[in-house]
Every structure is written in structure tokens, then in C-alpha cells.
Write a protein that holds these residues in place. Structure first.
Motif: not given
Length: 463
Positions: A147-150, A158-159, A196-201, A420-422
Motif C-alpha cells: 500500500t506504500n504506507a506512510g 518518505g513513504n 510492486f510497491v503500492g500495487a496492493e498485491g 497512504e491507505h491505498g
């Protein structure tokens, strides 16, 4: 055949690594209890090799896969649909810290390690892993990356995207891509990990990661500052940045309704303010050296800025008390009832105008609204939530109309509907309204290339 798939899945499983029936119930509902689905089974691999075997088996039989970490998603990203024709892949048994390299300032971990465990392992090596948010004890690194959380320290560090140097990923056909390189400079073609970072699987399953560490700060100074308006908060931020630069670790904006909810639901959490201000800022500086010197510097700067109602923490206990106020805001909202939540980002200088205009627009249509705004002002991320008089799930009947008011204004300021939540299930239908056709075409092209059968976390992010 489904029966053949389940038979092969059972032959793969070790004891306690495969769950069926009632044992899957906790995995099929999200933490907000807004999304609930069904699953054939919950597979719990304990190595990348086992994970790859599961993915290969699912690809062979065309079985969809829903990856799940700590199940702390706020957008339904880790919850299966109602068909029951998928399996959940839980990473809870892939929980090993592989290596802490203090010389290279890196830590290599499996996807199921919690954020708190990474923080503690870094601390044991006299290093800092700076990512930090309320769910640190339960959220897992794989989900944080997906989710590239923050969190509260993004302003300085940074995230998760910026904290990631290398990844290992199991692709949709079960192939293992090993990109576990702890390099700051690597210009050998496309930076594949960023897909893949932020792609939520939805493109592949992150199995291991190499994360950045930093020298452990030895000096901290924390303050709560009452401000008349968000514009004053932005002015304070700019003044501090001019004087102390990147030593500002966190800069959080908190509105009066947040303090009121804290007083109502957590009366033991004492605010230092005699009268709750309209707005306040919780900020922290960190550096090497001596905390007393940093404390004196912060106190001097705040005195010069002219903000009269200011409290600089006298010790670590008081600093912790200040942070407990911020950390309990989400729980206070939960105890108050059901609200409409927005996780948005806007250029920092536009936040005051956004807050004024958005409140005006909402109150015109919903005069009973109680807007609870807070968040990471330093990096432009607001949690803009609101209650109506009916604090039950019936409020969701108004969600689309309220979202339209908020998101149209976010778009006006060239902001983002998800900071930051996706996206998950919650915002997938909205995404197409606020990303261009070219962007959506590129996203779908990448999805089709990496997951042509559409088996990786279907129903999330893209329609």
C-alpha cells in the motif's frame, strides 16, 4: 476441477499451514468490518519456495489469490469477494528477520514481519527504521509495501517506497524474481521494484524486502502548539524549515473536534491546553547530539514565532503523552460511531483554502456534519473524516455524494484521493474519475502483462 485443486492443495500443506471452514472466518472480514467475503481456504506458507508452489498451483487451476498481511487495510484490499472461489494467502508464518547490516544501513526481512519487529531489530543495532503509524504492532511489512504506507515521519524519511532498496516477489505464474539488492545506486534498466510497491498485491506477491535504516537520533524535542488556523500552521512549518531544515521529523495538524472526541472517549489522556484550541500542531525535531540543546533551540524558535499557547515537552514522558493524543484519534472516532473517511493529499500551501472551502461546501448540503480533520500537514496528507447525526452504517448511503464534494475539490488542487491507505475495494470505482485515460490504460497494460489471467487480488485497485 475444484476438487482436484483442493486435493493438491492439501497434499502440499504441512500441519497448521492450511485452514478451512470456520477457521477462515477471521481472515474473511476487514478490520473496519465493512467488507466480508468467503474463501476456499487460507494458505499460510513459511518460505518463498512454499509461496511459489501455492501460486503455481493456483495459476494451473485458475484460482484467484488474495494476499493478506496483518489485515489492517482501511480500504478492503486484503478481503476476498463473496464468490468463495479464491484462496487467501496469509504471510503470518513468513516472519523472519534475515539480516541487519549496520554498515550498509539496511535490514532484510520476510513479508510477514511486523513493522514493530523491524523497528525493534533496528534499535537493537543502534539504528532507526523510521516508518511509524498506529498499527505498528500488527501490520506487516508486505502489506505496508503493497500500500506504500506512510505515517507520521514521512516529512523527513518518505513513504515505504522511499524506504525500500530491494524486493523479492513471486510473480503470477509462480516465478520468483529476486531483486534483493541493498544498493542506493543501481541504474541497470527499469526499477522493477517500484511496480510492486503500492500495487496492493495485484501484480505479484512481495515475499522479502531490503529496507533502509538510518543512524539512531539521540536528541528529540516535541511540542504542542495552538494555532488560530491551518494557514498559521503552514506559516509555522515554513519558519521551522527555514531554521532547522530536515530536523523536522513530524508535523501533525489536529482540529478542535479531534480534541473533543479524545476528551469524550479517553478522558484520562490529558491535553495541556486549558481551553481546546481551534487547531493545534504536534511537531517533533530529531537529530544527533544532545536533547537539551535541541529543546532549547525549539523553545527559542517557537518563542520568536509569537505563538503564545505553546508547550514544549519537558521530558520523554511528556512527549509520549503528547503523541498518545495524536495516536488515539482514530480509536476515538471508532468509538464515536461510523464516519465517512478520506485519506487525501494536497500541496501543503493549498491545505488552508481546501479546509475552508470544503467545510463550506459540505455544510451547505449536510448542516449536521461534524468534520474531524487531522493528519500529516508536513507532507500534505489529511485524514478528512465526518460524522452525521446518524452515526450508524446508514451514513454510507450518503458516501458517494460526500465523496464527490471532497474529491472534486481535491482534484481542483491537483491532489490525490488516496495518500497512504491505498485503493482496495473502497476506491476502485472512484479511481477512474480522477486518473486520466492514459494513466488507466498504462495501469491496465501493466496488469495484463504481469497477471494475464487476472488471478492476483482481483477486484482491487482496477475495475
Amino acid at each position: 476441477m475444484l476438487s482436484e485443486f483442493l486435493e493438491q492443495l492439501q497434499s502440499w500443506a504441512e500441519s497448521h499451514s492450511l485452514l478451512f471452514g470456520n477457521d477462515t472466518a477471521a481472515y474473511c472480514v476487514d478490520q473496519r468490518r465493512r467488507y466480508q467475503g468467503q474463501t476456499l481456504a487460507v494458505a499460510r506458507p513459511n518460505s518463498v519456495q512454499q509461496l511459489a508452489q501455492i501460486v503455481q498451483l493456483c495459476a494451473q487451476h485458475r484460482i484467484a489469490m488474495v494476499p493478506q498481511g496483518g489485515n489492517t487495510s482501511l480500504c478492503g484490499a486484503a478481503t476476498p469477494d463473496q464468490t468463495g472461489q479464491n484462496i487467501i494467502i496469509s504471510f503470518e508464518r513468513m516472519n523472519q528477520i534475515i539480516e541487519v547490516d549496520a554498515d550498509n544501513n539496511t535490514i532484510t526481512v520476510e513479508a510477514g514481519v511486523t513493522l514493530q519487529q523491524v523497528q525493534q531489530a533496528a534499535l537493537a543495532a543502534n539504528r532507526l527504521f523510521p516508518a511509524n503509524w498506529a498499527a505498528a504492532a500488527s501490520c506487516q511489512i508486505g502489506g505496508a509495501l503493497a500500500t506504500n504506507a506512510g505515517g507520521v515521519n514521512v516529512l523527513r524519511y518518505g513513504n515505504m517506497r522511499e524506504l525500500t532498496l530491494g524486493l523479492e516477489v513471486v510473480l503470477a505464474d509462480g516465478t520468483i524474481w529476486n531483486g534483493l539488492r541493498g544498493l542506493r545506486k543501481d541504474n541497470t534498466g527499469y526499477d522493477l521494484k517500484q511496480l510492486f510497491v503500492g500495487a496492493e498485491g495485484t501484480l505479484g506477491l512481495i515475499s522479502r524486502a531490503v529496507l533502509r535504516l538510518y543512524p539512531l537520533p539521540t536528541a528529540h524535542a516535541t511540542a504542542l502548539v495552538a494555532v488560530d488556523s491551518p494557514a498559521d500552521a503552514v506559516t509555522l512549518l515554513r519558519d521551522l524549515q527555514a531554521k532547522v531544515s530536515d530536523r523536522i521529523t513530524s508535523f501533525e495538524l489536529i482540529s478542535r473536534p479531534c480534541l473533543d472526541l479524545l476528551h469524550q472517549h479517553f478522558p484520562s489522556l490529558q491535553s495541556p491546553f486549558a481551553e481546546p484550541p481551534a487547531w493545534c500542531v504536534l511537531l517533533e525535531l530529531s537529530d544527533g547530539g544532545n536533547s537539551e540543546h535541541l529543546f532549547e533551540q525549539l523553545a527559542s524558535i517557537l518563542f520568536e514565532t509569537g505563538f503564545a499557547d505553546t508547550y514544549v515537552a519537558q521530558n520523554q514522558r511528556q512527549a509520549t503523552d503528547f503523541w498518545r493524543l495524536r495516536e488515539h484519534i482514530p480509536e476515538a472516532q471508532r468509538l464515536e460511531g461510523v464516519s465517512i473517511k478520506h485519506d487525501i493529499s494536497i500541496p501543503v500551501g493549498d491545505i488552508p483554502e481546501f479546509l475552508t472551502t470544503c467545510q463550506s461546501n459540505i455544510m451547505l448540503q449536510y448542516p449536521d456534519a461534524n468534520i474531524v480533520a487531522f493528519g500529516h500537514l508536513g507532507d500534505g496528507n489529511l485524514h478528512y473524516n465526518l460524522f452525521l447525526s446518524d452515526k450508524t452504517a446508514l451514513i454510507y448511503q450518503q458516501e458517494a455524494a460526500i465523496n464527490a464534494i471532497v474529491y472534486q475539490l481535491v482534484a481542483h488542487f491537483n491532489g490525490s484521493i488516496s495518500a497512504e491507505h491505498g485503493i482496495g475495494q473502497l476506491k476502485k470505482s472512484t479511481l477512474s474519475q480522477y486518473r486520466s485515460s492514459t494513466e488507466l490504460l498504462l495501469m491496465n497494460s501493466i496488469k495484463q502483462t504481469l497477471d494475464p489471467l487476472g488471478l492476483m487480488n482481483p477486484g482491487k485497485v482496477l475495475i
